[in-house]
Design a protein around this motif. Structure first.
Motif, PDB file in Angstrom:
ATOM      1  N   ALA A   1     -36.976 -23.818  14.416  1.00 36.60           N
ATOM      2  CA  ALA A   1     -36.812 -22.595  13.622  1.00 36.60           C
ATOM      3  C   ALA A   1     -35.940 -22.863  12.397  1.00 36.60           C
ATOM      4  N   ILE A   2     -34.895 -23.657  12.561  1.00 35.08           N
ATOM      5  CA  ILE A   2     -34.031 -23.991  11.422  1.00 35.08           C
ATOM      6  C   ILE A   2     -34.809 -24.796  10.389  1.00 35.08           C
ATOM      7  N   GLU A   3     -35.601 -25.746  10.841  1.00 36.04           N
ATOM      8  CA  GLU A   3     -36.418 -26.553   9.927  1.00 36.04           C
ATOM      9  C   GLU A   3     -37.419 -25.677   9.176  1.00 36.04           C
ATOM     10  N   ALA A   4     -38.083 -24.776   9.891  1.00 41.99           N
ATOM     11  CA  ALA A   4     -39.057 -23.883   9.245  1.00 41.99           C
ATOM     12  C   ALA A   4     -38.368 -22.972   8.232  1.00 41.99           C
ATOM     13  N   ALA A   5     -37.199 -22.455   8.576  1.00 39.12           N
ATOM     14  CA  ALA A   5     -36.467 -21.584   7.648  1.00 39.12           C
ATOM     15  C   ALA A   5     -36.029 -22.366   6.411  1.00 39.12           C
ATOM     16  N   THR A   6     -35.632 -23.603   6.594  1.00 36.06           N
ATOM     17  CA  THR A   6     -35.233 -24.432   5.461  1.00 36.06           C
ATOM     18  C   THR A   6     -36.403 -24.656   4.516  1.00 36.06           C
ATOM     19  N   ILE A   7     -37.572 -24.889   5.070  1.00 38.97           N
ATOM     20  CA  ILE A   7     -38.770 -25.074   4.250  1.00 38.97           C
ATOM     21  C   ILE A   7     -39.095 -23.790   3.496  1.00 38.97           C
ATOM     22  N   ARG A   8     -39.011 -22.656   4.169  1.00 37.76           N
ATOM     23  CA  ARG A   8     -39.279 -21.375   3.512  1.00 37.76           C
ATOM     24  C   ARG A   8     -38.272 -21.111   2.397  1.00 37.76           C
ATOM     25  N   ARG A   9     -36.997 -21.441   2.643  1.00 42.60           N
ATOM     26  CA  ARG A   9     -35.974 -21.272   1.612  1.00 42.60           C
ATOM     27  C   ARG A   9     -36.314 -22.106   0.386  1.00 42.60           C
ATOM     28  N   ASP A  10     -36.704 -23.355   0.608  1.00 41.63           N
ATOM     29  CA  ASP A  10     -37.021 -24.247  -0.495  1.00 41.63           C
ATOM     30  C   ASP A  10     -38.253 -23.780  -1.264  1.00 41.63           C
ATOM     31  N   ALA A  11     -39.162 -23.089  -0.585  1.00 42.73           N
ATOM     32  CA  ALA A  11     -40.389 -22.617  -1.232  1.00 42.73           C
ATOM     33  C   ALA A  11     -40.197 -21.274  -1.928  1.00 42.73           C
ATOM     34  N   CYS A  12     -39.082 -20.616  -1.693  1.00 40.32           N
ATOM     35  CA  CYS A  12     -38.854 -19.286  -2.259  1.00 40.32           C
ATOM     36  C   CYS A  12     -38.077 -19.401  -3.568  1.00 40.32           C
ATOM     37  N   ALA A  13     -38.632 -18.833  -4.629  1.00 39.11           N
ATOM     38  CA  ALA A  13     -37.972 -18.885  -5.935  1.00 39.11           C
ATOM     39  C   ALA A  13     -36.912 -17.789  -6.072  1.00 39.11           C
ATOM     40  N   THR A  14     -36.957 -16.806  -5.196  1.00 36.09           N
ATOM     41  CA  THR A  14     -36.035 -15.678  -5.244  1.00 36.09           C
ATOM     42  C   THR A  14     -34.829 -15.940  -4.352  1.00 36.09           C
ATOM     43  N   ALA A  15     -33.659 -15.540  -4.836  1.00 38.41           N
ATOM     44  CA  ALA A  15     -32.455 -15.660  -4.012  1.00 38.41           C
ATOM     45  C   ALA A  15     -32.440 -14.532  -2.981  1.00 38.41           C
ATOM     46  N   VAL A  16     -32.181 -14.876  -1.737  1.00 40.22           N
ATOM     47  CA  VAL A  16     -32.089 -13.901  -0.654  1.00 40.22           C
ATOM     48  C   VAL A  16     -30.766 -14.183   0.075  1.00 40.22           C
ATOM     49  N   PRO A  17     -29.681 -13.547  -0.380  1.00 38.21           N
ATOM     50  CA  PRO A  17     -28.362 -13.860   0.179  1.00 38.21           C
ATOM     51  C   PRO A  17     -28.259 -13.665   1.694  1.00 38.21           C
ATOM     52  N   GLU A  18     -28.874 -12.622   2.226  1.00 41.15           N
ATOM     53  CA  GLU A  18     -28.802 -12.395   3.671  1.00 41.15           C
ATOM     54  C   GLU A  18     -29.452 -13.550   4.432  1.00 41.15           C
ATOM     55  N   ALA A  19     -30.581 -14.012   3.934  1.00 38.86           N
ATOM     56  CA  ALA A  19     -31.273 -15.126   4.578  1.00 38.86           C
ATOM     57  C   ALA A  19     -30.439 -16.406   4.475  1.00 38.86           C
ATOM     58  N   ASP A  20     -29.799 -16.616   3.318  1.00 35.44           N
ATOM     59  CA  ASP A  20     -28.924 -17.781   3.165  1.00 35.44           C
ATOM     60  C   ASP A  20     -27.798 -17.746   4.196  1.00 35.44           C
ATOM     61  N   ASP A  21     -27.210 -16.573   4.391  1.00 39.07           N
ATOM     62  CA  ASP A  21     -26.125 -16.427   5.363  1.00 39.07           C
ATOM     63  C   ASP A  21     -26.612 -16.690   6.787  1.00 39.07           C
ATOM     64  N   LEU A  22     -27.780 -16.152   7.119  1.00 37.79           N
ATOM     65  CA  LEU A  22     -28.328 -16.348   8.464  1.00 37.79           C
ATOM     66  C   LEU A  22     -28.614 -17.817   8.738  1.00 37.79           C
ATOM     67  N   LEU A  23     -29.206 -18.488   7.760  1.00 39.32           N
ATOM     68  CA  LEU A  23     -29.511 -19.911   7.952  1.00 39.32           C
ATOM     69  C   LEU A  23     -28.226 -20.725   8.063  1.00 39.32           C
ATOM     70  N   ALA A  24     -27.244 -20.411   7.244  1.00 40.72           N
ATOM     71  CA  ALA A  24     -25.968 -21.127   7.320  1.00 40.72           C
ATOM     72  C   ALA A  24     -25.328 -20.931   8.691  1.00 40.72           C
ATOM     73  N   ARG A  25     -25.405 -19.710   9.215  1.00 37.92           N
ATOM     74  CA  ARG A  25     -24.837 -19.445  10.537  1.00 37.92           C
ATOM     75  C   ARG A  25     -25.597 -20.212  11.617  1.00 37.92           C
TER      76      ARG A  25
END
Length: 88
Positions: free
Chosen positions: A30-54
């Motif tokens: 799940a972390i790997e998939a989220a990292t890939i989605r983050r890298d593919a997203c051009a928009t900043a999503v602070p909540e998602a960044d926080d969740l992935l960091a956690r």
């Protein structure tokens, strides 16, 4: 008496270890998939960044199956937020 304790304890310990290993495998996926989605997203999503960091912090600390499940939930939620941000 010792044989009875071992006969009960060993299978229980094995199931617990297997549950932990499976939970961590799912969390890492799940972390790997989220990292890939983050890298593919051009928009900043602070909540998602926080969740992935956690999720990554929990994974770095390790722990049991409950910790792994929590990390996996956070990572999957972050992935959903990034999917929504790109309109998937």
């Amino acid at each position: 008496m010792a044989a009875g304790v071992l006969a009960t304890f060993v299978p229980h310990a094995r199931r617990r270890r297997q549950r932990r290993d499976e939970a961590w495998a799912a969390a890492r996926s799940a972390i790997e998939a989220a990292t890939i989605r983050r890298d593919a997203c051009a928009t900043a999503v602070p909540e998602a960044d926080d969740l992935l960091a956690r999720a990554e912090a929990i994974a770095a600390e390790g722990g049991g199956a409950d910790s792994a499940e929590h990390a996996g939930r956070d990572a999957r939620r972050a992935g959903r937020l990034w999917r929504e941000a790109v309109g998937e």
